[in-house]
Design a protein around this motif. Structure first.
Motif, short mmCIF file in Angstrom:
data_model
loop_
_atom_site.label_atom_id
_atom_site.label_comp_id
_atom_site.label_asym_id
_atom_site.label_seq_id
_atom_site.Cartn_x
_atom_site.Cartn_y
_atom_site.Cartn_z
N THR A 88 0.83 -1.21 0.00
CA THR A 88 0.00 0.00 0.00
C THR A 88 0.86 1.25 0.00
O THR A 88 0.56 2.23 -0.71
CB THR A 88 -0.93 0.00 1.23
OG1 THR A 88 -1.70 -1.21 1.24
CG2 THR A 88 -1.88 1.19 1.19
N ILE A 89 1.93 1.24 0.78
CA ILE A 89 2.86 2.37 0.81
C ILE A 89 3.40 2.64 -0.59
O ILE A 89 3.36 3.77 -1.10
CB ILE A 89 4.01 2.10 1.80
CG1 ILE A 89 3.49 2.06 3.24
CG2 ILE A 89 5.11 3.16 1.65
CD1 ILE A 89 4.49 1.49 4.23
N GLU A 90 3.90 1.59 -1.22
CA GLU A 90 4.50 1.74 -2.55
C GLU A 90 3.47 2.20 -3.57
O GLU A 90 3.76 3.06 -4.43
CB GLU A 90 5.13 0.42 -2.98
CG GLU A 90 5.93 0.52 -4.26
CD GLU A 90 6.80 -0.71 -4.52
OE1 GLU A 90 7.54 -0.67 -5.51
OE2 GLU A 90 6.73 -1.67 -3.73
N ALA A 91 2.25 1.65 -3.47
CA ALA A 91 1.21 2.02 -4.43
C ALA A 91 0.87 3.51 -4.33
O ALA A 91 0.73 4.19 -5.36
CB ALA A 91 -0.04 1.18 -4.19
N TRP A 92 0.75 4.02 -3.12
CA TRP A 92 0.42 5.44 -2.95
C TRP A 92 1.55 6.34 -3.45
O TRP A 92 1.30 7.35 -4.12
CB TRP A 92 0.10 5.76 -1.51
CG TRP A 92 -1.33 5.51 -1.13
CD1 TRP A 92 -1.80 4.73 -0.11
CD2 TRP A 92 -2.49 6.06 -1.77
NE1 TRP A 92 -3.17 4.75 -0.08
CE2 TRP A 92 -3.61 5.56 -1.09
CE3 TRP A 92 -2.68 6.91 -2.86
CZ2 TRP A 92 -4.92 5.90 -1.46
CZ3 TRP A 92 -3.98 7.24 -3.23
CH2 TRP A 92 -5.08 6.74 -2.54
N LEU A 93 2.77 5.99 -3.14
CA LEU A 93 3.88 6.81 -3.59
C LEU A 93 4.01 6.79 -5.10
O LEU A 93 4.33 7.80 -5.72
CB LEU A 93 5.18 6.36 -2.91
CG LEU A 93 5.21 6.55 -1.38
CD1 LEU A 93 6.50 5.99 -0.80
CD2 LEU A 93 5.05 8.01 -0.99
N ASP A 94 3.71 5.63 -5.70
CA ASP A 94 3.73 5.53 -7.16
C ASP A 94 2.66 6.41 -7.80
O ASP A 94 2.82 6.86 -8.94
CB ASP A 94 3.52 4.08 -7.60
CG ASP A 94 4.76 3.22 -7.42
OD1 ASP A 94 5.85 3.80 -7.20
OD2 ASP A 94 4.65 1.99 -7.49
N LYS A 95 1.57 6.66 -7.08
CA LYS A 95 0.48 7.48 -7.61
C LYS A 95 0.73 8.98 -7.43
O LYS A 95 -0.10 9.80 -7.82
CB LYS A 95 -0.84 7.09 -6.95
CG LYS A 95 -1.35 5.74 -7.41
CD LYS A 95 -2.63 5.34 -6.69
CE LYS A 95 -3.12 3.98 -7.17
NZ LYS A 95 -4.33 3.52 -6.46
N GLY A 96 1.86 9.32 -6.82
CA GLY A 96 2.21 10.73 -6.72
C GLY A 96 2.11 11.33 -5.34
O GLY A 96 2.34 12.54 -5.17
#
Length: 244
Positions: A88-96
């Motif tokens: 979840t952390i990585e997904a949010w950071l990938d989204k900007g």
């Protein structure tokens, strides 16, 4: 000192709670992205987002409005609520998203906080929410015996970007922040501390700034109610305050 306008998300709407109680909800905007744009237009340099449903569910719930905000706002945003694993952390950071805020897992799985801070330098903050100095988790529904200062000190060497300290009994109550407790925490650790809960006037912001040790402040209800004018507050904070 940075002022972070808060957008708390519940069921897709921008709301505010009193003392973190999901049954005491006031809806301020049906379009969180429009609210975010209004804050940006007033001059803010950061946004503070909270997925309230996610905090209780333990997984992101208000992803759509968060993504809409990220698409239309050029300023960095930090998000807390339901972020409890690396995926979840990585997904949010990938989204900007500029920064994730880890709250419940800071108590229940501190190793994850350390792992995330190593993997994403400068992009991981810890949210410490407290009642009477003791940390509360899972959307503030569960109180622990962990003292805020002890938990904060345990992350001194973890490389986290900031600590967001919320006094639950002040949050959404328009009674002013717990300046003494926030300043004491900021002095106890080298990690930048951001004040949250009860920040409702220019006088509150001035008092927080003038401690000389508090890095930022989050305000929500006061901005929506008009008790605090965002543009005026940002101008005031741009002026130099006394040195600690």
């Amino acid at each position: 000192m940075i002022l972070y306008p808060a957008i708390d998300l519940k069921d897709g709407q921008a709301v505010r709670l009193v003392h973190g109680d999901m049954d005491q909800t006031t809806v301020f905007n049906d379009d969180p992205a429009a609210q975010a744009r209004a804050f940006v237009d007033a001059g803010c340099g950061w946004l503070h987002l909270v997925d309230l449903n996610g905090a209780f569910a333990g997984t992101p719930v208000n992803a759509a409005p968060v993504e809409a905000i990220l698409k239309v706002c050029p300023v960095p945003a930090q998000l807390g609520g339901g972020i409890r694993d690396m995926a979840t952390i990585e997904a949010w950071l990938d989204k900007g998203l500029a920064r994730v805020i880890l709250g419940t897992v800071a108590v229940e799985n501190p190793a994850l906080v350390r792992q995330a801070a190593r993997a994403f330098p400068g992009q991981v903050a810890v949210g410490l929410d407290a009642r009477n100095g003791r940390v509360a988790t899972r959307g503030w529904a569960e109180e622990t015996d962990v003292m805020v200062t002890d938990l904060a000190r345990s992350f001194e060497d973890a490389g986290i970007a900031a600590i967001i300290y919320t006094d639950i009994l002040r949050d959404g109550a328009m009674k002013g922040p717990n300046i003494d407790a926030t300043a004491a925490l900021a002095r106890a650790v080298s990690i930048p501390v951001i004040a949250s809960g009860g920040v409702s006037s220019l006088a509150d912001l001035t008092a927080l700034r003038d401690t000389g040790v508090i890095a930022g402040a989050i305000s929500g209800r006061a901005l929506y109610d008009g008790a605090l004018d965002l543009a005026q507050a940002l101008r005031m904070l741009a002026e130099p305050g006394p040195q600690a």
